[in-house]
Design a protein around this motif. Structure first.
Motif, short mmCIF file in Angstrom:
data_model
loop_
_atom_site.label_atom_id
_atom_site.label_comp_id
_atom_site.label_asym_id
_atom_site.label_seq_id
_atom_site.Cartn_x
_atom_site.Cartn_y
_atom_site.Cartn_z
N GLU A 79 -16.71 24.42 -67.90
CA GLU A 79 -17.88 25.14 -67.37
C GLU A 79 -18.37 24.65 -66.21
OE1 GLU A 79 -19.88 28.41 -67.42
OE2 GLU A 79 -18.77 28.06 -68.96
N THR A 111 -12.20 23.54 -76.13
CA THR A 111 -11.86 25.08 -75.85
C THR A 111 -11.94 25.15 -74.28
OG1 THR A 111 -13.96 25.81 -75.96
CG2 THR A 111 -13.06 25.46 -78.01
N HIS A 112 -11.76 26.20 -73.80
CA HIS A 112 -11.88 26.74 -72.39
C HIS A 112 -13.23 26.32 -71.70
CE1 HIS A 112 -13.56 30.32 -74.20
NE2 HIS A 112 -14.14 30.56 -73.09
N GLU A 113 -14.21 26.39 -72.71
CA GLU A 113 -15.73 26.09 -72.57
C GLU A 113 -15.78 24.58 -71.77
OE1 GLU A 113 -18.00 27.05 -75.79
OE2 GLU A 113 -17.73 29.23 -75.63
#
Length: 257
Positions: free
Chosen positions: A35, A30-32
């Motif tokens: 981080e 995902t976009h995570e």
């Protein structure tokens, strides 16, 4: 048909009119996954992260998907956020999406950052088989094997919690979304697109990446009009997570030129 993907926007900490960097995630992530890059990039750019269709909080249309479907989703996202032109940075499937947008919608792309990706991942039969397996048994059935290719053995021993979190992220990916993206990779061949890409392109390869070895990134760098390749030591497929210091410094230098 395009879908409206979920995104997270981080404003630039130093300027209200800074350029924009869009980060496109790997298959099964995902976009995570970005981080480790957000804080560094947001010092100089507005940072947009999004979940590829079929992943995270984005819609899960019935597959199969094509690389043009994923490119369409990214262009629609740019339109939705009123971004005329952006830097695009993608890893693996995200890199393939960014390549297609840069070849097809060149006016929307300033610079490209491509990590651990490929213009062609053959044989297509292996991706078709993975899609069938996931549709039958779910993403949890492949999570452990995928994570072994994401990280080096040394990293998996040193950071078991981060590796476990990555496996959970894969397992949480909807089966149809993952399989539909496998279908897109199986049918993808971007080799003829490369010579059409004029955006300055930095290719970052994990030295120990078994999925997209450095030769894949070197081929892209040689094929685009203005490309160069950097091999990141002690990194497998998620080089951005294993070696964020090297990756962040390289991206900032490239995107800031």
């Amino acid at each position: 048909m395009s879908v409206e993907v979920y995104c997270v926007v981080e404003p630039c900490r130093r300027s209200d009119d800074a350029g924009t960097v869009v980060l496109s995630n790997s298959l099964g992530a995902t976009h995570e996954m970005w981080e480790p890059q957000v804080r560094a990039l947001a010092e100089r750019f507005r940072v947009v992260r999004y979940d590829t269709r079929g992943h995270g909080r984005s819609p899960v249309p019935d597959g199969p998907y094509s690389i043009d479907d994923l490119a369409d989703d990214l262009v629609v996202l740019l339109d939705r956020l009123d971004i005329e032109r952006a830097h695009l940075v993608g890893l693996s499937l995200g890199g393939m999406t960014c390549l297609r947008v840069a070849a097809r919608n060149s006016s929307r792309v300033d610079r490209l950052g491509l990590l651990c990706t490929s213009a062609l991942l053959s044989p297509s039969s292996s991706w078709q088989q993975r899609a069938r397996s996931v549709r039958t048994s779910g993403t949890s059935a492949i999570a452990e094997a995928v994570v072994e290719r994401w990280y080096t053995a040394e990293f998996r021993i040193a950071w078991p919690g981060r590796v476990a979190a990555a496996a959970e992220m894969i397992s949480a990916t909807p089966a149809e979304g993952y399989a539909g993206c496998c279908d897109a990779i199986a049918r993808m061949d971007l080799t003829l697109d490369l010579s059409r890409i004029s955006a300055p392109t930095l290719c970052l390869a994990g030295a120990d990446d078994p999925a997209t070895p450095p030769a894949h990134l070197e081929l892209i760098a040689a094929g685009v009009q203005n490309g160069r390749c950097l091999v990141v030591p002690n990194a497998a497929h998620l080089a951005n997570d294993e070696q964020p210091g090297i990756v962040n410094a390289a991206l900032l230098e490239h995107l800031g030129n």
